[in-house]
Design a protein around this motif. Structure first.
Motif, mmCIF file in Angstrom:
data_model
loop_
_atom_site.group_PDB
_atom_site.id
_atom_site.type_symbol
_atom_site.label_atom_id
_atom_site.label_comp_id
_atom_site.label_asym_id
_atom_site.label_seq_id
_atom_site.Cartn_x
_atom_site.Cartn_y
_atom_site.Cartn_z
ATOM 1 N N ILE A 1 0.862 -1.175 0.000
ATOM 2 C CA ILE A 1 0.000 0.000 0.000
ATOM 3 C C ILE A 1 0.901 1.229 0.000
ATOM 4 N N ASN A 2 0.680 2.155 -0.912
ATOM 5 C CA ASN A 2 1.414 3.412 -0.837
ATOM 6 C C ASN A 2 0.500 4.571 -1.201
ATOM 7 N N GLU A 3 0.998 5.756 -0.975
ATOM 8 C CA GLU A 3 0.158 6.940 -1.116
ATOM 9 C C GLU A 3 -0.323 7.128 -2.551
ATOM 10 N N GLU A 4 0.598 6.845 -3.461
ATOM 11 C CA GLU A 4 0.258 7.022 -4.872
ATOM 12 C C GLU A 4 -0.927 6.142 -5.272
ATOM 13 N N LEU A 5 -0.849 4.882 -4.820
ATOM 14 C CA LEU A 5 -1.932 3.941 -5.124
ATOM 15 C C LEU A 5 -3.239 4.435 -4.526
ATOM 16 N N MET A 6 -3.194 4.830 -3.262
ATOM 17 C CA MET A 6 -4.411 5.264 -2.588
ATOM 18 C C MET A 6 -4.983 6.516 -3.249
ATOM 19 N N ASP A 7 -4.104 7.439 -3.628
ATOM 20 C CA ASP A 7 -4.586 8.671 -4.272
ATOM 21 C C ASP A 7 -5.306 8.336 -5.566
ATOM 22 N N GLU A 8 -4.717 7.427 -6.306
ATOM 23 C CA GLU A 8 -5.350 7.063 -7.581
ATOM 24 C C GLU A 8 -6.718 6.428 -7.339
ATOM 25 N N LEU A 9 -6.775 5.534 -6.355
ATOM 26 C CA LEU A 9 -8.049 4.871 -6.063
ATOM 27 C C LEU A 9 -9.088 5.875 -5.564
ATOM 28 N N LYS A 10 -8.626 6.822 -4.745
ATOM 29 C CA LYS A 10 -9.553 7.853 -4.238
ATOM 30 C C LYS A 10 -10.092 8.689 -5.388
ATOM 31 N N ASN A 11 -9.230 8.988 -6.358
ATOM 32 C CA ASN A 11 -9.670 9.782 -7.505
ATOM 33 C C ASN A 11 -10.696 9.037 -8.352
ATOM 34 N N ILE A 12 -10.451 7.751 -8.530
ATOM 35 C CA ILE A 12 -11.434 6.961 -9.301
ATOM 36 C C ILE A 12 -12.758 6.937 -8.533
ATOM 37 N N LYS A 13 -12.656 6.716 -7.235
ATOM 38 C CA LYS A 13 -13.862 6.679 -6.389
ATOM 39 C C LYS A 13 -14.654 7.988 -6.510
ATOM 40 N N ALA A 14 -13.930 9.109 -6.431
ATOM 41 C CA ALA A 14 -14.596 10.416 -6.482
ATOM 42 C C ALA A 14 -15.215 10.670 -7.859
ATOM 43 N N THR A 15 -14.675 10.050 -8.873
ATOM 44 C CA THR A 15 -15.165 10.285 -10.235
ATOM 45 C C THR A 15 -16.381 9.425 -10.561
ATOM 46 N N VAL A 16 -16.338 8.145 -10.201
ATOM 47 C CA VAL A 16 -17.437 7.257 -10.625
ATOM 48 C C VAL A 16 -18.411 6.895 -9.504
ATOM 49 N N HIS A 17 -18.122 7.287 -8.278
ATOM 50 C CA HIS A 17 -18.997 6.989 -7.133
ATOM 51 C C HIS A 17 -19.483 5.540 -7.141
ATOM 52 N N PRO A 18 -18.559 4.601 -6.958
ATOM 53 C CA PRO A 18 -18.969 3.189 -7.009
ATOM 54 C C PRO A 18 -19.985 2.841 -5.932
ATOM 55 N N HIS A 19 -20.873 1.912 -6.263
ATOM 56 C CA HIS A 19 -21.831 1.421 -5.272
ATOM 57 C C HIS A 19 -21.169 0.419 -4.345
ATOM 58 N N GLU A 20 -20.159 -0.220 -4.878
ATOM 59 C CA GLU A 20 -19.423 -1.214 -4.087
ATOM 60 C C GLU A 20 -17.932 -1.058 -4.342
ATOM 61 N N ILE A 21 -17.161 -0.905 -3.284
ATOM 62 C CA ILE A 21 -15.716 -1.047 -3.418
ATOM 63 C C ILE A 21 -15.373 -2.359 -2.719
ATOM 64 N N LEU A 22 -14.947 -3.316 -3.510
ATOM 65 C CA LEU A 22 -14.625 -4.629 -2.943
ATOM 66 C C LEU A 22 -13.117 -4.820 -2.945
ATOM 67 N N LEU A 23 -12.601 -5.155 -1.788
ATOM 68 C CA LEU A 23 -11.165 -5.425 -1.663
ATOM 69 C C LEU A 23 -10.915 -6.915 -1.830
ATOM 70 N N VAL A 24 -10.009 -7.224 -2.739
ATOM 71 C CA VAL A 24 -9.664 -8.628 -2.965
ATOM 72 C C VAL A 24 -8.431 -8.965 -2.129
ATOM 73 N N VAL A 25 -8.575 -9.943 -1.241
ATOM 74 C CA VAL A 25 -7.428 -10.354 -0.420
ATOM 75 C C VAL A 25 -7.222 -11.855 -0.506
ATOM 76 N N ASP A 26 -5.966 -12.232 -0.341
ATOM 77 C CA ASP A 26 -5.546 -13.628 -0.453
ATOM 78 C C ASP A 26 -5.624 -14.291 0.924
ATOM 79 N N SER A 27 -6.477 -15.285 1.049
ATOM 80 C CA SER A 27 -6.669 -15.911 2.364
ATOM 81 C C SER A 27 -5.406 -16.615 2.863
ATOM 82 N N MET A 28 -4.517 -16.961 1.916
ATOM 83 C CA MET A 28 -3.285 -17.648 2.316
ATOM 84 C C MET A 28 -2.396 -16.745 3.175
ATOM 85 N N THR A 29 -2.614 -15.443 3.100
ATOM 86 C CA THR A 29 -1.745 -14.532 3.845
ATOM 87 C C THR A 29 -2.250 -14.274 5.272
#
Ligand code: GDP
Length: 297
Positions: A198-226
């Motif tokens: 996770i880094n700031e650049e990634l989060m900023d980009e995701l926040k910008n996409i969120k602010a632009t398209v207003h998703p109904h669902e933001i789903l985080l994909v995580v690996d259960s093995m971790t």
């Protein structure tokens, strides 16, 4: 299915002993709870989650009603079943469908978690329910990710929107919305860039996409093995970006179970789907009660 086989084996062993005992004392319950505690910690369940869980079960299990019942062992197992179910979120958490289409789902996650594959699986799942999804290639940093999505789209006969690697992800997402409206797609699934950390650049980009398209669902994909790392990642994404739920992948593998059991309690966000294999139909809605049954046998 080998869901948390080690955890399941240990818990089943503990409860077999309890059930065979007939009458139970508080000391019997305490001993069983110690074993449950160890089994959960070994399965990489968050320490505090284990403590709360065992505390709740113990409190209920040493009640007169249980200890004086004809089958106290079964009573205790029932309590564990109920508390495990509640720990994982009680009932199934469905994805929100917007009354005004398209419903926009944004998939986020670290590289390798299974985000792109899960996007294809989710699109396939929705298509089978009679929906018309559009998949959006928003990971412009890895050309291979775009290609991967396009291959998935061809296999599934589901359209993929891409503007290559030279247009910003925000602009891609914006144009994808126009495309969906024009084509009559009622679901838009946006694949986003994954990073190693996770880094700031990634989060900023995701926040910008969120602010632009207003998703109904933001789903985080995580690996259960971790294990607990998956839960820590979920907590960070939730704090930074805000998420609506999780897709927990690779539950078909040799996973210990910590992520599935801790995620809801730690982040407050439900697991909505689980990945059960590499095939494109290997995505299932997550049912806490069924998962508890699988663990307790
Ligand atoms: P991304 O980097 O997050 O987009 O990850 P990918 O979608 O490319 O997936 C990484 C690897 O995990 C691929 O080899 C997938 O086939 C595999 N994978 C994804 N989900 C599952 C799952 O539920 N079970 C198994 N066994 N493998 C999975």
């Amino acid at each position: 299915m080998a869901v948390f086989s080690s955890l399941a084996d240990k818990l089943q062993e503990t409860f077999k002993k309890l059930k065979n005992k007939g009458k139970l004392t508080e000391a019997d319950v305490a001993e069983a709870m110690r074993e449950v505690r160890v089994a959960l910690l070994e399965a990489d369940v968050n320490f505090k989650v284990v403590k709360d869980f065992v505390g709740k079960v113990r409190e209920r299990a040493v009640g007169q009603e249980v200890l004086e019942s004809l089958t106290p062992g079964q009573h205790v197992v029932k309590i564990v079943h109920e508390e495990l179910t509640s720990l994982m979120g009680s009932s199934q958490s469905k994805i929100v469908i917007s009354p005004k289409p398209p419903t926009v789902i944004m998939l986020v996650g670290l590289q390798g978690a299974g985000k792109t594959t899960s996007g294809g699986k989710l699109a396939n799942y929705l298509k089978k329910q009679g929906r018309q999804p559009l998949m959006v290639a928003g990971d412009i940093y890895r050309p291979a990710a775009i290609k991967q999505l396009q291959v998935l789209g061809e296999q599934l006969q589901i359209p993929v929107f891409s503007l290559g690697t030279d247009v910003s992800p925000v602009e891609i997402a914006r144009q994808a919305m126009e495309k969906a409206s024009a084509q009559g797609n009622d679901m838009v699934i946006i694949d986003t860039a994954g990073r190693l950390h996770i880094n700031e650049e990634l989060m900023d980009e995701l926040k910008n996409i969120k602010a632009t398209v207003h998703p109904h669902e933001i789903l985080l994909v995580v690996d259960s093995m971790t294990g607990q790392d998956a839960v820590n990642v979920a907590e960070s994404f939730n704090q930074e970006l805000g998420i609506d739920g999780l897709i927990l992948t690779k539950l078909d593998g040799d996973t210990r179970g910590g992520a599935a059991l801790s995620a809801k309690a730690v982040t407050g966000k439900p697991i909505k789907f689980v990945g059960m294999g590499e095939k494109l139909d290997a995505l299932e809605p997550f049912y806490p009660e069924r998962m508890a049954s699988r663990i307790l046998g």
